[in-house]
Design a protein around this motif. Structure first.
Motif, short mmCIF file in Angstrom:
data_model
loop_
_atom_site.label_atom_id
_atom_site.label_comp_id
_atom_site.label_asym_id
_atom_site.label_seq_id
_atom_site.Cartn_x
_atom_site.Cartn_y
_atom_site.Cartn_z
N ASP A 26 0.83 -1.20 0.00
CA ASP A 26 0.00 0.00 0.00
C ASP A 26 0.87 1.26 0.00
OD1 ASP A 26 -2.34 1.64 0.20
OD2 ASP A 26 -2.11 1.69 2.37
N GLY A 27 1.88 1.26 0.82
CA GLY A 27 2.73 2.44 0.94
C GLY A 27 3.57 2.73 -0.29
N LEU A 28 4.02 1.68 -0.97
CA LEU A 28 4.87 1.88 -2.14
C LEU A 28 4.08 2.20 -3.41
CD1 LEU A 28 7.54 -0.92 -1.59
CD2 LEU A 28 7.86 1.56 -1.35
N ASN A 29 2.78 1.98 -3.39
CA ASN A 29 1.94 2.28 -4.55
C ASN A 29 1.30 3.66 -4.38
OD1 ASN A 29 2.06 -0.06 -6.33
ND2 ASN A 29 1.27 -1.15 -4.54
N ASP A 30 2.00 4.66 -4.88
CA ASP A 30 1.49 6.04 -4.79
C ASP A 30 0.12 6.13 -5.46
OD1 ASP A 30 3.81 6.77 -3.54
OD2 ASP A 30 4.64 7.86 -5.25
N GLU A 31 -0.76 6.88 -4.81
CA GLU A 31 -2.08 7.18 -5.36
C GLU A 31 -2.07 8.67 -5.74
OE1 GLU A 31 -4.78 4.21 -2.63
OE2 GLU A 31 -4.26 6.17 -1.83
N ILE A 32 -1.50 8.93 -6.90
CA ILE A 32 -1.32 10.31 -7.34
C ILE A 32 -2.56 10.76 -8.09
CG2 ILE A 32 0.08 11.92 -8.67
CD1 ILE A 32 1.60 10.66 -6.33
N GLU A 33 -3.23 11.73 -7.53
CA GLU A 33 -4.37 12.38 -8.14
C GLU A 33 -4.18 13.88 -7.94
OE1 GLU A 33 -7.09 11.07 -9.69
OE2 GLU A 33 -6.39 9.00 -9.42
N SER A 34 -4.76 14.67 -8.79
CA SER A 34 -4.75 16.12 -8.56
C SER A 34 -5.64 16.38 -7.34
CB SER A 34 -5.27 16.88 -9.77
OG SER A 34 -4.35 16.78 -10.82
N THR A 35 -5.08 17.01 -6.34
CA THR A 35 -5.82 17.31 -5.11
C THR A 35 -5.69 18.79 -4.81
OG1 THR A 35 -3.93 16.71 -3.72
CG2 THR A 35 -5.54 14.98 -4.15
N ASP A 36 -6.48 19.24 -3.86
CA ASP A 36 -6.42 20.65 -3.47
C ASP A 36 -5.16 20.95 -2.67
OD1 ASP A 36 -8.96 21.17 -4.58
OD2 ASP A 36 -9.95 20.48 -2.75
N VAL A 37 -4.74 19.99 -1.86
CA VAL A 37 -3.65 20.24 -0.92
C VAL A 37 -2.88 18.95 -0.66
CG1 VAL A 37 -5.10 19.81 1.13
CG2 VAL A 37 -3.12 21.33 1.32
N ALA A 38 -1.62 19.10 -0.31
CA ALA A 38 -0.82 17.98 0.19
C ALA A 38 -0.47 18.28 1.63
CB ALA A 38 0.45 17.82 -0.63
N VAL A 39 -0.33 17.25 2.42
CA VAL A 39 0.17 17.43 3.78
C VAL A 39 1.42 16.57 3.93
CG1 VAL A 39 -1.38 15.68 4.77
CG2 VAL A 39 -0.36 17.39 6.24
N VAL A 40 2.50 17.22 4.33
CA VAL A 40 3.76 16.52 4.57
C VAL A 40 3.88 16.33 6.07
CG1 VAL A 40 6.26 16.53 4.25
CG2 VAL A 40 4.79 17.65 2.55
N LEU A 41 3.95 15.09 6.50
CA LEU A 41 4.06 14.80 7.92
C LEU A 41 5.50 15.02 8.38
CD1 LEU A 41 1.53 13.07 6.83
CD2 LEU A 41 1.66 12.09 9.11
N GLY A 42 5.63 15.62 9.54
CA GLY A 42 6.93 15.99 10.07
C GLY A 42 7.77 14.79 10.48
N ASN A 43 9.02 15.09 10.73
CA ASN A 43 9.98 14.10 11.18
C ASN A 43 11.16 14.86 11.76
OD1 ASN A 43 12.09 11.72 10.78
ND2 ASN A 43 10.04 10.86 10.57
N LYS A 44 12.17 14.16 12.10
CA LYS A 44 13.31 14.73 12.81
C LYS A 44 13.98 15.88 12.05
CE LYS A 44 17.78 13.60 14.71
NZ LYS A 44 18.89 12.66 14.74
N VAL A 45 14.32 16.91 12.82
CA VAL A 45 15.16 18.00 12.34
C VAL A 45 16.52 17.81 12.99
CG1 VAL A 45 15.51 20.50 12.35
CG2 VAL A 45 13.21 19.56 12.01
N GLY A 49 19.51 22.37 12.53
CA GLY A 49 18.31 23.02 12.03
C GLY A 49 17.88 22.60 10.64
N GLU A 50 18.60 21.68 10.04
CA GLU A 50 18.25 21.19 8.70
C GLU A 50 17.35 19.95 8.81
OE1 GLU A 50 19.20 22.61 5.73
OE2 GLU A 50 20.02 24.21 6.97
N PRO A 51 16.49 19.73 7.83
CA PRO A 51 15.67 18.51 7.85
C PRO A 51 16.56 17.27 7.79
CG PRO A 51 14.95 20.01 6.10
CD PRO A 51 16.23 20.55 6.64
N SER A 52 16.17 16.23 8.52
CA SER A 52 16.87 14.95 8.40
C SER A 52 16.71 14.44 6.98
CB SER A 52 16.30 13.94 9.39
OG SER A 52 14.95 13.65 9.06
N GLU A 53 17.50 13.45 6.60
CA GLU A 53 17.39 12.90 5.24
C GLU A 53 15.98 12.36 5.00
OE1 GLU A 53 20.43 10.11 4.20
OE2 GLU A 53 22.03 11.38 4.96
N ARG A 54 15.40 11.73 6.00
CA ARG A 54 14.05 11.18 5.90
C ARG A 54 13.03 12.29 5.64
NH1 ARG A 54 13.74 9.63 10.81
NH2 ARG A 54 15.39 8.12 10.49
N LEU A 55 13.12 13.36 6.42
CA LEU A 55 12.21 14.48 6.26
C LEU A 55 12.44 15.19 4.93
CD1 LEU A 55 9.98 16.29 7.31
CD2 LEU A 55 11.69 17.52 8.67
#
Length: 186
Positions: A26-45, A49-55
């Motif tokens: 499920d996670g590896l199969n992107d469901e790409i559709e045109s949407t109004d908004v994206a939400v990027v979930l946070g992760n370690k900084v 002060g730079e984003p971690s590689e994961r983020l």
């Protein structure tokens, strides 16, 4: 009694294995559709002060899709981590450096976990009149994230995973099995 316990153990192991495979697929199969908004979930900084590689990989996926006009707005959701940085602000700055219009970035500095991010996103989307969302996170986190968003009564939820893999993913897949059911019953 031993046979019953062994059978129960084997059935549990089988269920864990099947569910873990479903999470990965499920996670590896992107469901790409045109949407109004994206939400990027946070992760370690990082401490600098730079984003971690994961983020950064999550943010890079958002930049790529934004530049392909898959959505107009980006919600960056995170909290203040133990490093002392507001993840959402760090994420916003990174997106601006990558060419995302600052007016199209919405901060959610209260997204301390997936459920809070889902609830905050629902509120933001209602306030802004937005109807569809693409969640962007690690592949092993997609299934639970979509569950949290649907439990928050968001109907048009799509997903895209960051192009980042590490050994830690094995632990994360293990953890997601239990976290998924915790979210399911809460």
């Amino acid at each position: 009694m031993k046979k019953i316990l062994l059978l129960m153990f084997l059935m549990s192991l089988l269920w864990f294995s099947i569910h873990s495979v479903v999470i990965v697929i499920d996670g590896l199969n992107d469901e790409i559709e045109s949407t109004d908004v994206a939400v990027v979930l946070g992760n370690k900084v990082e401490r600098n002060g730079e984003p971690s590689e994961r983020l950064q990989a999550r943010l890079d996926k958002a930049v790529t899709l934004y530049k392909q006009d898959q959505f107009q707005y980006v919600i960056v959701s995170g909290g203040v981590g133990k490093e002392g940085f507001d993840e959402a602000k760090v994420m916003k700055n990174y997106l601006i450096e990558q060419g995302v219009n600052h007016e199209n970035i919405i901060l959610d500095s209260d997204g301390y976990n997936t459920s809070m991010t889902a609830e905050n996103t629902k509120r933001i989307m209602e306030d802004e009149g937005l109807e569809s969302v693409t969640v962007i996170t690690q592949y092993h986190h997609i299934t639970r994230t979509k569950l949290a968003f649907k439990k928050s009564e968001l109907e048009n939820v799509y997903s895209a995973c960051a192009d980042y893999f590490e050994v830690r993913d094995f632990y994360s897949i293990f953890r997601e099995f239990f976290a998924y059911y915790k979210y399911l019953v809460d």
